[in-house]
Scaffold this motif. Structure first.
Motif, PDB file in Angstrom:
ATOM      1  N   LYS A  16      -4.313  -1.773 -38.697  1.00  0.00           N
ATOM      2  CA  LYS A  16      -3.380  -0.831 -38.091  1.00  0.00           C
ATOM      3  C   LYS A  16      -4.079   0.021 -37.042  1.00  0.00           C
ATOM      4  O   LYS A  16      -3.548   0.254 -35.950  1.00  0.00           O
ATOM      5  CB  LYS A  16      -2.781   0.062 -39.180  1.00  0.00           C
ATOM      6  CG  LYS A  16      -1.801   1.110 -38.678  1.00  0.00           C
ATOM      7  CD  LYS A  16      -1.273   1.946 -39.845  1.00  0.00           C
ATOM      8  CE  LYS A  16      -0.323   3.033 -39.351  1.00  0.00           C
ATOM      9  NZ  LYS A  16       0.167   3.868 -40.481  1.00  0.00           N
ATOM     10  N   LEU A  19      -4.818  -2.294 -33.940  1.00  0.00           N
ATOM     11  CA  LEU A  19      -3.635  -2.784 -33.233  1.00  0.00           C
ATOM     12  C   LEU A  19      -2.748  -1.660 -32.703  1.00  0.00           C
ATOM     13  O   LEU A  19      -2.231  -1.743 -31.583  1.00  0.00           O
ATOM     14  CB  LEU A  19      -2.818  -3.701 -34.151  1.00  0.00           C
ATOM     15  CG  LEU A  19      -3.450  -5.066 -34.433  1.00  0.00           C
ATOM     16  CD1 LEU A  19      -2.701  -5.784 -35.549  1.00  0.00           C
ATOM     17  CD2 LEU A  19      -3.454  -5.928 -33.168  1.00  0.00           C
ATOM     18  N   LEU A  20      -2.570  -0.611 -33.505  1.00  0.00           N
ATOM     19  CA  LEU A  20      -1.658   0.453 -33.093  1.00  0.00           C
ATOM     20  C   LEU A  20      -2.389   1.661 -32.524  1.00  0.00           C
ATOM     21  O   LEU A  20      -1.770   2.521 -31.907  1.00  0.00           O
ATOM     22  CB  LEU A  20      -0.791   0.896 -34.279  1.00  0.00           C
ATOM     23  CG  LEU A  20       0.034  -0.193 -34.984  1.00  0.00           C
ATOM     24  CD1 LEU A  20       0.949   0.434 -36.027  1.00  0.00           C
ATOM     25  CD2 LEU A  20       0.832  -1.034 -33.994  1.00  0.00           C
ATOM     26  N   GLU A  25      -1.399  -2.127 -24.008  1.00  0.00           N
ATOM     27  CA  GLU A  25      -0.062  -2.334 -23.450  1.00  0.00           C
ATOM     28  C   GLU A  25      -0.008  -3.467 -22.426  1.00  0.00           C
ATOM     29  O   GLU A  25       1.005  -4.147 -22.292  1.00  0.00           O
ATOM     30  CB  GLU A  25       0.455  -1.048 -22.800  1.00  0.00           C
ATOM     31  CG  GLU A  25       0.771   0.073 -23.768  1.00  0.00           C
ATOM     32  CD  GLU A  25      -0.464   0.869 -24.161  1.00  0.00           C
ATOM     33  OE1 GLU A  25      -1.560   0.530 -23.657  1.00  0.00           O
ATOM     34  OE2 GLU A  25      -0.341   1.818 -24.953  1.00  0.00           O
ATOM     35  N   PHE A  47       2.384  -5.543 -37.977  1.00  0.00           N
ATOM     36  CA  PHE A  47       1.948  -4.715 -36.853  1.00  0.00           C
ATOM     37  C   PHE A  47       2.301  -5.370 -35.516  1.00  0.00           C
ATOM     38  O   PHE A  47       2.567  -4.672 -34.534  1.00  0.00           O
ATOM     39  CB  PHE A  47       0.452  -4.432 -36.952  1.00  0.00           C
ATOM     40  CG  PHE A  47       0.079  -3.637 -38.176  1.00  0.00           C
ATOM     41  CD1 PHE A  47       0.802  -2.511 -38.531  1.00  0.00           C
ATOM     42  CD2 PHE A  47      -0.972  -4.027 -38.984  1.00  0.00           C
ATOM     43  CE1 PHE A  47       0.482  -1.775 -39.667  1.00  0.00           C
ATOM     44  CE2 PHE A  47      -1.309  -3.309 -40.121  1.00  0.00           C
ATOM     45  CZ  PHE A  47      -0.581  -2.178 -40.463  1.00  0.00           C
ATOM     46  N   LYS A  50       5.732  -4.287 -34.866  1.00  0.00           N
ATOM     47  CA  LYS A  50       5.783  -2.894 -34.422  1.00  0.00           C
ATOM     48  C   LYS A  50       5.417  -2.772 -32.951  1.00  0.00           C
ATOM     49  O   LYS A  50       5.903  -1.883 -32.241  1.00  0.00           O
ATOM     50  CB  LYS A  50       4.841  -2.045 -35.272  1.00  0.00           C
ATOM     51  CG  LYS A  50       5.387  -1.729 -36.655  1.00  0.00           C
ATOM     52  CD  LYS A  50       4.595  -0.625 -37.334  1.00  0.00           C
ATOM     53  CE  LYS A  50       5.276  -0.239 -38.643  1.00  0.00           C
ATOM     54  NZ  LYS A  50       4.582   0.884 -39.318  1.00  0.00           N
ATOM     55  N   LEU A  51       4.541  -3.673 -32.490  1.00  0.00           N
ATOM     56  CA  LEU A  51       4.169  -3.696 -31.076  1.00  0.00           C
ATOM     57  C   LEU A  51       5.217  -4.419 -30.227  1.00  0.00           C
ATOM     58  O   LEU A  51       5.084  -4.489 -29.002  1.00  0.00           O
ATOM     59  CB  LEU A  51       2.817  -4.394 -30.900  1.00  0.00           C
ATOM     60  CG  LEU A  51       1.591  -3.623 -31.424  1.00  0.00           C
ATOM     61  CD1 LEU A  51       0.370  -4.541 -31.443  1.00  0.00           C
ATOM     62  CD2 LEU A  51       1.321  -2.396 -30.558  1.00  0.00           C
TER      63      LEU A  51
END
Length: 233
Positions: A16, A19-20, A25, A47, A50-51
């Motif tokens: 997490k 990745l987050l 981007e 995840f 979520k992206l």
């Protein structure tokens, strides 16, 4: 190792964070892990969603393990990701890749095995080119044998030449630590202990733990070799 092995929840938090919690981007994300680690794959999928990325699973062993897990109704990843196992399918998936910043690739090759998808990507044996700032995440540790160490070192050197961002050891062992083994023995209270699956120092380590708990070397805790018979009562 003199520890209790951390649970998979710890690795999920590590994933997490990478990745987050890392700027990605405008970049492709490539993750490699052990194909048999179904729970790790679930974290990656969670995840990746979520992206808001399109998730591709590339590689024969990934396809086989996922299919095996689906056959016993453990997971249903085929509805959440695109899975390509065969060479021609992998080639086509990479050739058709367009929006790199909207894609997360999960592939075989965490040990830099010859013939694995990541190894072929790195060696330009597939219709794919790494770009500067692409993220390459090794959700694994290198199995400590000379050939794997050499292969991974060479792979990472090539990845650095492509100016990718490399994240290694996003992983926790699946092997019991000394204190996990102590709890297991105390839970089961076996009459005999036979260490297996390891070199002599690893086997001896369990013998030492057994004697510490109260077992007796060569009487109730034993080191055996292939083809050796053990007469126990």
């Amino acid at each position: 190792e003199e520890r209790k092995t951390p649970s998979e929840r710890v690795t999920r938090e590590m994933l997490k964070d990478v990745l987050l919690g890392t700027s990605n981007e405008n970049n492709l994300i490539v993750i490699t892990t052990f194909s048999s680690h179904i729970e790790r794959l679930k974290s990656i999928i969670d995840f990746g969603k979520k992206l808001d990325r399109n998730i591709l699973f590339l590689g024969r062993s990934l396809m086989k393990y996922v299919k095996a897990a689906e056959n016993i109704n453990l997971v249903n990843y085929s509805k959440e990701v695109e899975i390509y196992g065969y060479r021609n399918e992998v080639k086509k998936a990479l050739r058709d890749l367009r929006s790199r910043d909207e894609t997360l690739i999960v592939c075989t090759g965490n040990q830099a095995e010859p013939g694995s998808v990541l190894n072929r990507m790195v060696n330009k044996e597939l219709p794919f080119k790494f770009m500067p700032e692409d993220h390459v995440i090794f959700s694994s540790r290198t199995i400590p044998v000379p050939v794997n160490i050499a292969n991974r070192s060479l792979m990472e050197e090539k990845l650095k030449k492509y100016k990718t961002r490399i994240f290694t050891n996003i992983h926790n062992s699946g092997h019991c630590g000394r204190e996990d083994l102590r709890d297991l023995i105390n839970m089961l209270r076996p009459k005999h202990i036979i260490p297996a699956h390891g070199d002599l120092p690893k086997l001896n380590a369990l013998v030492e733990l057994g004697t510490e708990i109260g077992y007796i070397r060569n009487k109730t805790v034993h080191i055996v070799q292939d083809s050796m018979f053990l007469d126990v009562k």
